[in-house]
Design an enzyme around this catalytic site. Structure first.
Site, PDB file in Angstrom:
ATOM      1  N   ASN A 160      -4.285  -0.232   2.604  1.00  0.00           N
ATOM      2  CA  ASN A 160      -5.339  -0.417   1.598  1.00  0.00           C
ATOM      3  C   ASN A 160      -4.937   0.284   0.310  1.00  0.00           C
ATOM      4  O   ASN A 160      -3.854   0.856   0.221  1.00  0.00           O
ATOM      5  CB  ASN A 160      -6.684   0.096   2.141  1.00  0.00           C
ATOM      6  CG  ASN A 160      -6.605   1.571   2.495  1.00  0.00           C
ATOM      7  OD1 ASN A 160      -6.390   2.416   1.638  1.00  0.00           O
ATOM      8  ND2 ASN A 160      -6.775   1.885   3.768  1.00  0.00           N
ATOM      9  N   PHE A 166     -15.883  11.441   4.132  1.00  0.00           N
ATOM     10  CA  PHE A 166     -16.007  10.674   2.897  1.00  0.00           C
ATOM     11  C   PHE A 166     -16.555   9.292   3.226  1.00  0.00           C
ATOM     12  O   PHE A 166     -16.319   8.774   4.320  1.00  0.00           O
ATOM     13  CB  PHE A 166     -14.637  10.546   2.205  1.00  0.00           C
ATOM     14  CG  PHE A 166     -14.443  11.571   1.117  1.00  0.00           C
ATOM     15  CD1 PHE A 166     -14.335  12.915   1.433  1.00  0.00           C
ATOM     16  CD2 PHE A 166     -14.391  11.198  -0.222  1.00  0.00           C
ATOM     17  CE1 PHE A 166     -14.173  13.873   0.447  1.00  0.00           C
ATOM     18  CE2 PHE A 166     -14.224  12.143  -1.227  1.00  0.00           C
ATOM     19  CZ  PHE A 166     -14.120  13.474  -0.896  1.00  0.00           C
ATOM     20  N   ASP A 226     -11.652   6.749  15.687  1.00  0.00           N
ATOM     21  CA  ASP A 226     -12.309   7.388  14.539  1.00  0.00           C
ATOM     22  C   ASP A 226     -11.917   8.867  14.556  1.00  0.00           C
ATOM     23  O   ASP A 226     -12.418   9.651  15.364  1.00  0.00           O
ATOM     24  CB  ASP A 226     -13.830   7.206  14.617  1.00  0.00           C
ATOM     25  CG  ASP A 226     -14.494   7.631  13.308  1.00  0.00           C
ATOM     26  OD1 ASP A 226     -14.109   8.685  12.746  1.00  0.00           O
ATOM     27  OD2 ASP A 226     -15.385   6.918  12.830  1.00  0.00           O
ATOM     28  N   ILE A 227     -11.004   9.235  13.672  1.00  0.00           N
ATOM     29  CA  ILE A 227     -10.421  10.587  13.681  1.00  0.00           C
ATOM     30  C   ILE A 227     -11.494  11.633  13.392  1.00  0.00           C
ATOM     31  O   ILE A 227     -11.629  12.628  14.108  1.00  0.00           O
ATOM     32  CB  ILE A 227      -9.281  10.677  12.634  1.00  0.00           C
ATOM     33  CG1 ILE A 227      -8.230   9.605  12.915  1.00  0.00           C
ATOM     34  CG2 ILE A 227      -8.661  12.070  12.631  1.00  0.00           C
ATOM     35  CD1 ILE A 227      -7.218   9.396  11.800  1.00  0.00           C
ATOM     36  N   LYS A 233      10.799  -9.559  12.909  1.00  0.00           N
ATOM     37  CA  LYS A 233      10.043 -10.188  11.824  1.00  0.00           C
ATOM     38  C   LYS A 233       9.498 -11.553  12.273  1.00  0.00           C
ATOM     39  O   LYS A 233      10.250 -12.366  12.835  1.00  0.00           O
ATOM     40  CB  LYS A 233      10.974 -10.359  10.617  1.00  0.00           C
ATOM     41  CG  LYS A 233      10.278 -10.931   9.420  1.00  0.00           C
ATOM     42  CD  LYS A 233      11.233 -11.108   8.253  1.00  0.00           C
ATOM     43  CE  LYS A 233      10.532 -11.845   7.134  1.00  0.00           C
ATOM     44  NZ  LYS A 233      11.435 -12.256   6.076  1.00  0.00           N
TER      45      LYS A 233
HETATM   46  O1  C5P Z   1     -16.254   4.762   9.198  1.00  0.00           O
HETATM   47  P1  C5P Z   1     -15.778   4.912   7.811  1.00  0.00           P
HETATM   48  O2  C5P Z   1     -14.387   4.444   7.596  1.00  0.00           O
HETATM   49  O3  C5P Z   1     -16.695   4.342   6.779  1.00  0.00           O
HETATM   50  O4  C5P Z   1     -15.823   6.503   7.575  1.00  0.00           O
HETATM   51  C1  C5P Z   1     -15.177   7.144   6.529  1.00  0.00           C
HETATM   52  C2  C5P Z   1     -14.900   8.574   6.888  1.00  0.00           C
HETATM   53  O5  C5P Z   1     -14.400   8.690   8.211  1.00  0.00           O
HETATM   54  C3  C5P Z   1     -13.812   9.175   6.031  1.00  0.00           C
HETATM   55  O6  C5P Z   1     -14.035  10.566   5.975  1.00  0.00           O
HETATM   56  C4  C5P Z   1     -12.550   8.846   6.809  1.00  0.00           C
HETATM   57  O7  C5P Z   1     -11.474   9.719   6.475  1.00  0.00           O
HETATM   58  C5  C5P Z   1     -13.002   9.006   8.234  1.00  0.00           C
HETATM   59  N1  C5P Z   1     -12.372   8.086   9.172  1.00  0.00           N
HETATM   60  C6  C5P Z   1     -11.561   8.583  10.172  1.00  0.00           C
HETATM   61  N2  C5P Z   1     -11.002   7.730  11.083  1.00  0.00           N
HETATM   62  C7  C5P Z   1     -11.259   6.422  11.047  1.00  0.00           C
HETATM   63  C8  C5P Z   1     -12.093   5.898  10.045  1.00  0.00           C
HETATM   64  C9  C5P Z   1     -12.621   6.756   9.130  1.00  0.00           C
HETATM   65  O8  C5P Z   1     -11.322   9.799  10.213  1.00  0.00           O
HETATM   66  N3  C5P Z   1     -10.717   5.623  11.947  1.00  0.00           N
END
Ligand code: C5P
Length: 427
Positions: free
Chosen positions: A236, A355, A334-335, A315
């Protein structure tokens, strides 16, 4: 070389004031005494002087005789817009005490370059030239002394120099690192003076409030990259600028900082420990390992929500059928939510900040995310308006309400956010 009877040293005059009012300046109102000692790195001091002034400071240059062998006082006078001082017998001062006057009006003294000899001199409290005299006579509590060593690698590595560095630090001076690489003498190694931009950042950091002293801060920044095949992937437009600015602001505030960065081409703020990763899963691994030892986690990375389920080993090629390949996706971990649900965060030992990059309904989306992620603070911004930009505007949403940080450059916002976080840590 001694200048007798020249016009008195200017106060903070009209031109200085004009420089101060220009734009937003990190060093506005600060007066820096820039000392030069003998070394080829003196040529870099010219650019440093310019950088300090551009950042809003006024600069008084003091040079040793050895420094004048490498660069002329004329150059430094032209750049600083002030006559250069070099002699303790300078008759321009009405009281003939330049070493007292110069040190009293400075907000900080920066010796760049600082030779091995000059460090040895400072260490012993010797004062047989104007610069060392001024350093010795400075009010030690209110005028910090920054030293930017510059010398040959053998001189730097010598036990005498290392002993002097340790003792100077113990005496309250801030001795900056040295750079590594090609040296003017043709040798390669440690001992180069830091670059002017790095020195400028060290001076700016000196004046920032130490609101995160003793904290260990972990920041994620930039996009992730999820491979489709060995040459293509999904990513992105996140530039990483906000996360890097936050890492620098946390460091300036006195924290130990680890930055886990997705693929971006930004320089690491000096003093920040950086871990480069590519995919969301690599980022998660790095974060989980570092989080064990962290007291504040700020997740600014734009992590890809999905990744291709089965990246191709080779490829993917057109086969002439005009049929586009079908990609299937799996959800990335989701980290932030994972860390926020962990033992350390739940026990209160780790404060998590998320964020939210939205394209609409900033407040409603941020409030929903606060609950969904289980974090005490969400920082919302408009994605399309911030990605890749140098400025931004933030909305801080927590259980107590909403705080708006109006549009500003990202470094300013990062410092304001760090102050807001520090305030919440205290309460
Ligand atoms: O769920 P969303 O992407 O809207 O959430 C954004 C927040 O969650 C940001 O702080 C981003 O760094 C964190 N995030 C994360 N791992 C993910 C998706 C988002 O840590 N897979």
């Amino acid at each position: 070389m001694q200048i007798i009877g020249a016009s008195p040293r200017p106060g903070l005059g009209a031109r200085d004031k004009m420089l101060h009012s220009e734009a937003m300046n990190d060093l506005a109102g600060k007066h820096i005494l820039l000392g030069l000692t003998g070394g080829i790195a003196c040529y870099k001091a010219a650019e440093l002087c310019r950088g300090l002034i551009k950042a809003g400071a006024t600069v008084q240059v003091v040079m040793t005789d050895a420094a004048s062998q490498f660069i002329t006082p004329v150059t430094m006078q032209a750049l600083s817009n002030r006559p250069v001082y070099h002699s303790q017998w300078d008759a321009r001062e009405p009281n003939n005490m330049a070493h007292i006057n110069l040190g009293r009006e400075a907000d900080a003294i920066l010796i760049a370059p600082c030779s091995a000899d000059f460090m040895a001199k400072l260490l012993h409290g010797r004062a047989d030239d104007l610069l060392s005299l001024t350093c010795l006579a400075r009010p030690i509590e209110s005028v910090p002394l920054l030293i930017a060593p510059a010398m040959n690698r053998e001189m730097w590595a010598h036990p005498a120099t290392q002993r002097n560095v340790a003792q100077l630090k113990a005496d309250g001076a801030q001795v900056l690192d040295v750079g590594s690489g090609d040296q003017a003498c043709g040798e390669v190694g440690d001992g180069r003076m830091l670059e002017p931009q790095e020195l400028l950042e060290a001076v700016v950091a000196l004046f920032q409030p130490k609101s995160l002293q003793g904290q260990r801060v972990l920041v994620t920044a930039g996009p992730t990259y999820e491979p489709i095949d060995p040459v293509r992937g999904i990513t992105n437009l996140s530039s990483g600028k906000m996360g890097f600015a936050i890492a620098r602001a946390a460091l300036e505030a006195g924290a130990e900082v680890t930055l886990v960065a997705g693929p971006v081409s930004l320089g690491t703020p000096r003093g920040v420990r950086r871990i480069d990763v590519r995919s969301a899963r690599e980022m998660q691994q790095a974060v989980q390992a570092a989080a064990e030892d962290t007291s504040v986690f700020i997740a600014t990375a734009a992590v890809a929500d999905w990744r291709p389920a089965n990246p191709a080993e080779h490829k993917i090629k057109k086969d002439g059928s005009a049929q586009a390949p079908t990609l299937s996706f799996v959800e990335n971990p989701d980290i932030l939510a994972g860390v926020a649900q962990g033992e350390r965060a739940r026990s209160g030992a780790l404060y998590c900040v998320g964020f939210a990059a939205e394209s609409q309904d900033l407040l409603a989306n941020a409030q929903a995310k606060l609950a969904r992620k289980g974090v005490p603070l969400i920082v919302a911004n408009l994605g399309p308006a911030t990605f890749g930009q140098d400025d931004n505007a933030l909305l801080l949403v927590d259980a107590k309400g909403v705080t708006e940080l109006p549009r500003a450059d990202k470094q300013t916002l990062a410092r304001q956010l760090v102050a807001e976080i520090a305030h919440r840590l205290k309460s």
